[in-house]
Enzyme design. Structure first.
Site, PDB file in Angstrom:
ATOM      1  N   ASP A 177      49.106  44.770  38.347  1.00  0.00           N
ATOM      2  CA  ASP A 177      48.405  46.031  38.053  1.00  0.00           C
ATOM      3  C   ASP A 177      49.176  47.219  38.639  1.00  0.00           C
ATOM      4  OD1 ASP A 177      46.109  44.469  37.051  1.00  0.00           O
ATOM      5  OD2 ASP A 177      45.858  43.955  39.147  1.00  0.00           O
ATOM      6  N   HIS A 205      41.035  42.430  40.929  1.00  0.00           N
ATOM      7  CA  HIS A 205      41.927  42.249  39.774  1.00  0.00           C
ATOM      8  C   HIS A 205      41.038  41.956  38.564  1.00  0.00           C
ATOM      9  CE1 HIS A 205      45.262  41.180  37.259  1.00  0.00           C
ATOM     10  NE2 HIS A 205      44.806  39.953  37.098  1.00  0.00           N
TER      11      HIS A 205
END
Length: 352
Positions: A177, A205
């Site tokens: 990410d 996440h």
């Protein structure tokens, strides 16, 4: 247990002048597509250094052992001089023995029609077992990196199941990410991702994660400037940028009909290399770590992604970053989701 047949016990494939002891590195889910992109980078020295011999341990479930044999053959055929031994197994007592590093990629994927609760239940069983195996067989100094989703809660489960290993030794992957956020800023400004630093992924996440560039810097014409100052586009940074990073995994699946593998493997390499060698001076990275003692109002005992710096294989929170109201709200939303996930997982943990 399968071994690379041309790695006899008394023969070292690395340089005889090299006095480094081999480190023992486990990859689980080793027959899967992320591992397929990851193993070569570990074996060629890109992660632990060009003079670090490695014993690579590959773990997968019994039905995947045929595929794992093929991976083993390919590793042989790469003729990588740093690989002292490669062991393929479906047995935890073999896989977790004397580990220096455990990269837990394998997990139960979410199937169509599966509730998140069902996913958590299936994965609690896996990561409770792997945590117990780490506790029993691995070195107490082992560094554990959890990739398999839901990564944060799986990581917390493994840590709770390995009470003799410091909880700071456990981290989960939010570097993918982090890299996605860097890349989006770089694309928007027409620079390389290397010119962007200190983006932050806060939280889970999942699609509640918060990609934050309030403290990020970008190099433009040889000068470092704040990303907000460089872009002058607050509505994009608070809107489309955030949702693009949050939903990037789903976008890849829609386009590729498979989940991210190459980019996930690259992120794992980045994450582990930073644990091993430390973060560059003046830079921080995002990593899911235990939240105990943080100064950002995130409840203790969550596995939450923070900005960290790493030195001597030890991470520390980046302290003192001002948090605006927009960020506070986003950080709290993802903390709430993680708290709920933890509560659900721990119900199963006590009965698993």
């Amino acid at each position: 247990i399968r071994r690379c047949s041309y790695f006899p016990k008394d023969v070292c494939l690395f340089d005889k002048d090299n006095k480094s002891e081999p480190i023992r590195v486990l990859v689980t889910g080793a027959a899967g597509q992320i591992a397929y992109s990851l193993l070569y980078s570990i074996g060629n020295g890109s992660v632990f250094g060009k003079d670090q011999p490695i014993i690579l341990v590959l773990l997968d479930i019994t039905p995947m052992m045929g595929v794992l044999d093929g991976v083993l053959m390919e590793l042989q055929d790469c003729a990588l001089p740093l690989l002292k031994d490669v062991i393929a197994t479906d047995k935890e007592e073999v896989a977790f023995k004397d580990l220096d590093v455990a990269i837990l990629v394998g997990s139960m994927p979410r199937r169509e029609g599966m509730e998140r609760k069902d996913l958590l239940k299936a994965n609690v069983k896996i990561f409770k077992s792997q945590g117990a195996a780490l506790d029993k067989y691995a070195k107490k100094s082992v560094k554990v990196i959890v990739v398999g989703n839901p990564a944060n809660t799986n990581c917390l489960t493994a840590s709770k199941s390995a009470p003799s290993i410091p909880k700071e030794n456990f981290s989960c992957l939010t570097r993918l990410d982090h890299n996605r956020a860097k890349a989006q800023i770089a694309l928007k400004l027409g620079v390389t991702a290397n010119d962007v630093k200190n983006v932050i992924i806060w939280g889970n996440h999942s699609s509640t994660q918060y990609p934050d560039v309030n403290h990020a810097k970008v190099k433009l014409q040889g000068k470092e400037v704040g990303v907000y100052e460089a872009l002058k586009d607050d509505s994009w940074l608070k809107g489309e940028f955030v949702t693009t990073v949050q939903q990037r995994g789903a976008a890849v699946i829609k386009a590729r009909k498979l989940s991210s593998a190459m980019s996930a493997a690259k992120a794992i390499c980045d994450h582990v290399r930073d644990i091993w060698f430390g973060t560059p001076e003046g830079e921080f990275v995002s990593m899911g770590v235990i939240s105990d003692g943080n100064s950002y109002g995130v409840p203790d005992d969550l596995l939450y992604s923070f900005p960290v710096v790493i030195k001597n294989k030890t991470w520390k929170f980046v302290e003192g970053l001002p948090i605006n109201d927009f960020s506070r709200e986003k950080m709290d939303v993802t903390a709430k989701e993680l708290t709920e996930e933890k509560e659900t997982a721990f119900e199963f943990l006590s009965s698993a």
